[in-house]
Design a protein around this motif. Structure first.
Motif, PDB file in Angstrom:
ATOM      1  N   THR A 288      26.359 -14.231 -51.991  1.00 13.11           N
ATOM      2  CA  THR A 288      25.080 -14.668 -52.570  1.00 13.11           C
ATOM      3  C   THR A 288      25.217 -16.090 -53.108  1.00 13.11           C
ATOM      4  O   THR A 288      26.312 -16.543 -53.453  1.00 13.11           O
ATOM      5  CB  THR A 288      24.642 -13.737 -53.726  1.00 13.11           C
ATOM      6  N   LEU A 289      24.100 -16.772 -53.158  1.00 13.36           N
ATOM      7  CA  LEU A 289      24.004 -18.086 -53.798  1.00 13.36           C
ATOM      8  C   LEU A 289      23.152 -17.885 -55.055  1.00 13.36           C
ATOM      9  O   LEU A 289      21.918 -17.754 -54.980  1.00 13.36           O
ATOM     10  CB  LEU A 289      23.362 -19.095 -52.862  1.00 13.36           C
ATOM     11  N   VAL A 314      31.211 -20.062 -44.675  1.00 17.78           N
ATOM     12  CA  VAL A 314      30.652 -19.583 -45.950  1.00 17.78           C
ATOM     13  C   VAL A 314      30.107 -20.813 -46.682  1.00 17.78           C
ATOM     14  O   VAL A 314      30.802 -21.830 -46.825  1.00 17.78           O
ATOM     15  CB  VAL A 314      31.717 -18.870 -46.812  1.00 17.78           C
ATOM     16  N   PRO A 315      28.841 -20.763 -47.186  1.00 22.55           N
ATOM     17  CA  PRO A 315      28.239 -21.961 -47.801  1.00 22.55           C
ATOM     18  C   PRO A 315      28.853 -22.333 -49.162  1.00 22.55           C
ATOM     19  O   PRO A 315      29.536 -21.527 -49.787  1.00 22.55           O
ATOM     20  CB  PRO A 315      26.764 -21.584 -47.947  1.00 22.55           C
ATOM     21  N   HIS A 316      28.608 -23.573 -49.559  1.00 24.50           N
ATOM     22  CA  HIS A 316      29.079 -24.121 -50.834  1.00 24.50           C
ATOM     23  C   HIS A 316      28.423 -23.370 -51.991  1.00 24.50           C
ATOM     24  O   HIS A 316      27.247 -23.041 -51.955  1.00 24.50           O
ATOM     25  CB  HIS A 316      28.752 -25.618 -50.892  1.00 24.50           C
ATOM     26  N   LEU A 320      31.412 -14.697 -52.987  1.00 24.55           N
ATOM     27  CA  LEU A 320      31.765 -13.779 -51.886  1.00 24.55           C
ATOM     28  C   LEU A 320      32.271 -12.475 -52.496  1.00 24.55           C
ATOM     29  O   LEU A 320      33.302 -12.437 -53.170  1.00 24.55           O
ATOM     30  CB  LEU A 320      32.849 -14.431 -51.017  1.00 24.55           C
ATOM     31  N   TYR A 321      31.498 -11.393 -52.286  1.00 29.34           N
ATOM     32  CA  TYR A 321      31.840 -10.088 -52.880  1.00 29.34           C
ATOM     33  C   TYR A 321      32.647  -9.263 -51.851  1.00 29.34           C
ATOM     34  O   TYR A 321      32.108  -8.872 -50.809  1.00 29.34           O
ATOM     35  CB  TYR A 321      30.580  -9.339 -53.291  1.00 29.34           C
ATOM     36  N   ILE A 322      33.909  -9.031 -52.179  1.00 28.27           N
ATOM     37  CA  ILE A 322      34.785  -8.286 -51.257  1.00 28.27           C
ATOM     38  C   ILE A 322      35.021  -6.891 -51.832  1.00 28.27           C
ATOM     39  O   ILE A 322      35.491  -6.733 -52.963  1.00 28.27           O
ATOM     40  CB  ILE A 322      36.122  -9.037 -51.044  1.00 28.27           C
TER      41      ILE A 322
END
Length: 329
Positions: A288-289, A314-316, A320-322
């Protein structure tokens, strides 16, 4: 005139093909030289048989009366007109040799027909278990006749049925109740204890403590939520990336913050020995951003070397949910 008598032809030997005709008793008889020679030889060889001499053909006609007297009698019987002496067993003294068998006399042929009763074979067994033999000498018996029924009075307090059988259950034999409990469960009425993997402790294996991942590409990645902060009092923040082992399963969760956009495969962190899966895999995760509420997905690659990397874009400033689990073997 004078009478001239010629000379007789000279004598010659009798030939087989010479022909002769002899008249005897008003009948003409023709012979060849060979037949005449055979007749002469036969007449010279046989003079008479029973006082009868050969006739003109050399045969000696005889009747049976002239031959009678050769056999005078057999067993007091004389030959008949044919010379035969018909005899019976009695004539030869064969009848009467066996007077009686089992009180029976021989028939005209000298045979003595007998039955088992005549020989005393029936009646040898008077009774068996109170039963007499039938007409064939058999004694049909049952288990009760032989005293076999009733030998077993009771088994587990049950009496035999009409056939002598005692139907029993596991409870009758005291086999139920031998096992009181298995994994906290008691046997059912049939004595069975239905168990699951969890009952046997196979599904609830011990888990290791969580271990925070050490980020390797720290220039572009930070462990934790927005800006790398991990303050649990801030709802915008997420826990750092971490991993643990539960039995033979690897569990990974937490968050990685992208300080800069990822445009090529980037190594995030490395798993230690004991946490590395036997086969490599790719896992899809969400990002998510927070500022724009943009949502997307990316791929995390877990390698058999223990490397955990980000091969996709992956955007700036993305979180990132792992959160995934994979089998170790």
């Amino acid at each position: 005139m004078g009478l001239s008598i010629g000379r007789m032809p000279p004598a010659r030997p009798l030939q087989d093909d010479d022909l002769f005709e002899i008249v005897q008793g008003g009948s003409n008889h023709k012979f060849t030289g060979k037949q005449l020679r055979q007749a002469i030889v036969a007449m010279e060889r046989i003079k008479t048989v029973a006082g009868v001499g050969p006739d003109e053909s050399g045969d000696i006609p005889l009747n049976l009366g002239e031959l009678a007297g050769g056999v005078r009698s057999v067993a007091g019987k004389k030959p008949d007109a044919k010379g035969d002496v018909p005899l019976a067993a009695a004539d030869l003294g064969l009848a009467g040799l066996v007077k009686k068998v089992a009180n029976k006399v021989p028939d005209a042929a000298g045979n003595v027909p007998l039955t088992t009763a005549d020989l005393g074979l029936t009646g040898l067994v008077k009774k068996v278990a109170g039963k007499v033999p039938d007409a064939a000498g058999n004694v049909p018996l049952t288990a009760a006749d032989l005293g076999l029924a009733g030998l077993v009075r009771k088994v587990a307090n049950k009496v035999p049925d009409a056939a002598g059988n005692v139907p029993l259950t596991a409870a009758d034999l005291g086999l139920t109740g031998l096992v009181k409990k298995v994994a906290g469960k008691v046997p059912d009425v049939a004595g069975n204890v239905p168990l699951t993997a969890a009952d046997l402790g196979l599904a609830a294996t011990e888990a290791t403590a969580w271990t925070n991942a050490t980020i390797i590409s720290s220039v572009v990645l930070k462990s934790g939520g927005q800006g790398g902060a991990t303050d649990p009092s801030n709802t915008l923040h997420a826990p750092p990336a971490r991993f643990r082992r539960v039995g033979r399963q690897l569990q990974v969760d937490g968050c990685i913050y992208c300080v800069a956009p990822i445009r090529s495969p980037t190594l995030a962190f490395k798993l230690p020995a004991g946490f590395i899966p036997k086969w490599g895999c790719h896992v899809s995760v969400a990002y998510t951003l927070p500022l724009t509420s943009q949502v997307g997905t990316a791929v995390i690659q877990v390698e058999t070397s223990g490397n955990v990397s980000l091969p996709d874009y992956v955007p700036h400033k993305a979180n990132l949910y792992i959160n995934f689990s994979i089998e170790l073997d």
